[in-house]
Design an enzyme around this catalytic site. Structure first.
Site, PDB file in Angstrom:
ATOM      1  N   ASN A   9     115.247   6.501  55.165  1.00 13.21           N
ATOM      2  CA  ASN A   9     116.421   6.272  54.491  1.00 13.21           C
ATOM      3  C   ASN A   9     116.762   7.518  53.360  1.00 13.21           C
ATOM      4  OD1 ASN A   9     118.892   5.502  53.163  1.00 13.21           O
ATOM      5  ND2 ASN A   9     117.841   3.625  52.050  1.00 13.21           N
ATOM      6  N   LYS A  11     119.135   8.226  51.850  1.00 14.28           N
ATOM      7  CA  LYS A  11     120.213   7.838  50.599  1.00 14.28           C
ATOM      8  C   LYS A  11     121.251   9.072  50.329  1.00 14.28           C
ATOM      9  CE  LYS A  11     116.482   5.065  48.600  1.00 14.28           C
ATOM     10  NZ  LYS A  11     116.329   3.946  47.608  1.00 14.28           N
ATOM     11  N   HIS A  96     121.761  -2.884  52.533  1.00 13.92           N
ATOM     12  CA  HIS A  96     120.526  -2.268  51.440  1.00 13.92           C
ATOM     13  C   HIS A  96     120.875  -2.751  49.791  1.00 13.92           C
ATOM     14  CE1 HIS A  96     118.424   0.644  48.981  1.00 13.92           C
ATOM     15  NE2 HIS A  96     117.513   1.098  50.062  1.00 13.92           N
ATOM     16  N   GLU A  98     120.997  -1.319  47.207  1.00 13.38           N
ATOM     17  CA  GLU A  98     121.824  -0.448  46.366  1.00 13.38           C
ATOM     18  C   GLU A  98     123.338  -0.601  46.877  1.00 13.38           C
ATOM     19  OE1 GLU A  98     119.753   3.221  47.343  1.00 13.38           O
ATOM     20  OE2 GLU A  98     117.966   2.579  46.214  1.00 13.38           O
ATOM     21  N   GLU A 168     112.944  -5.777  51.778  1.00 14.40           N
ATOM     22  CA  GLU A 168     112.801  -4.846  50.561  1.00 14.40           C
ATOM     23  C   GLU A 168     112.937  -5.518  49.182  1.00 14.40           C
ATOM     24  OE1 GLU A 168     113.774  -0.551  52.319  1.00 14.40           O
ATOM     25  OE2 GLU A 168     115.857  -1.512  51.448  1.00 14.40           O
ATOM     26  N   GLY A 174     112.051   2.490  44.965  1.00 12.49           N
ATOM     27  CA  GLY A 174     112.431   3.652  43.972  1.00 12.49           C
ATOM     28  C   GLY A 174     111.344   3.488  43.067  1.00 12.49           C
ATOM     29  N   SER A 214     108.481   1.444  47.899  1.00 14.70           N
ATOM     30  CA  SER A 214     107.660   2.539  47.628  1.00 14.70           C
ATOM     31  C   SER A 214     106.433   2.622  48.622  1.00 14.70           C
ATOM     32  CB  SER A 214     106.980   2.199  46.186  1.00 14.70           C
ATOM     33  OG  SER A 214     108.163   2.260  45.148  1.00 14.70           O
TER      34      SER A 214
HETATM   35  C1  PEP Z   1     114.685   2.177  50.363  1.00 13.11           C
HETATM   36  O1  PEP Z   1     115.669   2.675  49.613  1.00 13.11           O
HETATM   37  O2  PEP Z   1     115.250   1.597  51.412  1.00 13.11           O
HETATM   38  C2  PEP Z   1     113.513   2.287  49.873  1.00 13.11           C
HETATM   39  C3  PEP Z   1     112.434   1.641  50.438  1.00 13.11           C
HETATM   40  O3  PEP Z   1     113.086   3.330  48.995  1.00 13.11           O
HETATM   41  P1  PEP Z   1     111.687   3.845  48.318  1.00 13.11           P
HETATM   42  O4  PEP Z   1     110.734   3.980  49.781  1.00 13.11           O
HETATM   43  O5  PEP Z   1     111.868   5.086  47.838  1.00 13.11           O
HETATM   44  O6  PEP Z   1     111.177   2.595  47.641  1.00 13.11           O
END
Ligand code: PEP
Length: 251
Positions: A9, A11, A96, A98, A168, A174, A214
């Protein structure tokens, strides 16, 4: 047998030139005997280009990061599922955290988006997950169950085969803080159990459930070795072809 999937992803990162270079690198670095289903979710604006680059290979497919809940019409700035499909997207990421947080996406809205995706033959990577305060107050199981049941359980068993679930935890996205393998496995097993209750053993066993938060080369192997973790949805680490390809090879 369910698929092992690693989805990147991106983003709102990378300009067109950088995005194209990243796809070229990923395609070049993925081994020819790669067994992982690899998905890339770039920005809408060069999704078509990425999908075209991936169409020449069986190694990678393109995904969108969202779609509109509406079919077409006076929705300035929105992108419909039909537009995405016409640009070569095979998946769309929905729910997601976000998008849920920044655009007040409810379970009800996501149910409508899932419908739009399916009417346009897009598979859905459906994200769910709890905040830290929800985990600390012990409501996370009920929260995740509601996210899944309220947005997905209108689907038939046949339709559900086109769903990939991504767990998630918001506190891990992040932040550099990864859920421990035990924490992730516990929720993945819980999700699979919810699916058994709604759709039966066969559908649940065949559904890929990804971990996101992460995830990086140093922790992917341990996470992916867990019984119910079938891969990852990768944010930050998907912006490096070396890291991303290493993660795809972590099964
Ligand atoms: C995401 O935004 O789906 C995600 C898992 O981000 P990160 O790997 O940066 O934590």
């Amino acid at each position: 047998m369910r698929k092992n999937i690693v989805a990147g992803n991106w983003k709102m990162n990378l300009n067109r030139t950088e995005g194209i270079a990243l796809v070229e690198d990923v395609l070049a670095k993925l081994p020819s005997d790669n067994n992982t289903h690899v998905v890339l979710a770039p920005s809408f604006v060069y999704l078509h280009k990425v999908a075209k680059m991936c169409a020449n290979t069986s190694k990678v497919v393109a995904a969108a990061q969202d779609c509109s809940a509406n079919k077409k019409g006076a929705f300035t700035g929105e992108v419909s599922a039909s537009m995405l499909a016409s640009c070569g997207a095979r998946y769309v990421v929905l729910g997601h955290s976000e998008k849920r947080a920044n655009f007040a996406e409810s379970n009800e809205i996501l149910k409508t988006k899932v419908g739009q995706a399916f009417r346009n033959d897009l598979k859905v990577i459906f994200c769910c997950g709890e905040s830290l305060s929800q985990r600390e107050s012990g409501v996370h199981f009920d929260w995740i169950k509601a996210q899944i049941s309220e947005s997905l359980f209108q689907l038939s068993s046949e339709e559900f085969k086109n769903i990939v679930v991504a767990y998630e935890p918001i506190w891990a996205i992040g932040t550099g803080v990864t859920a421990s393998t035990e924490q992730a496995q516990e929720i993945h097993a819980f999700i699979r159990n919810i699916l058994v209750g709604q759709y039966g053993e066969e559908v649940a066993e065949n559904t890929s459930i990804l971990y996101g938060g992460s995830c990086k080369p140093s922790n992917a192997k341990e996470l992916f070795a867990s019984q119910d973790i079938d891969g990852g949805l990768i944010g930050g680490a998907s912006l490096s072809s070396d890291d991303f390809v290493k993660i795809t090879q972590s099964f």
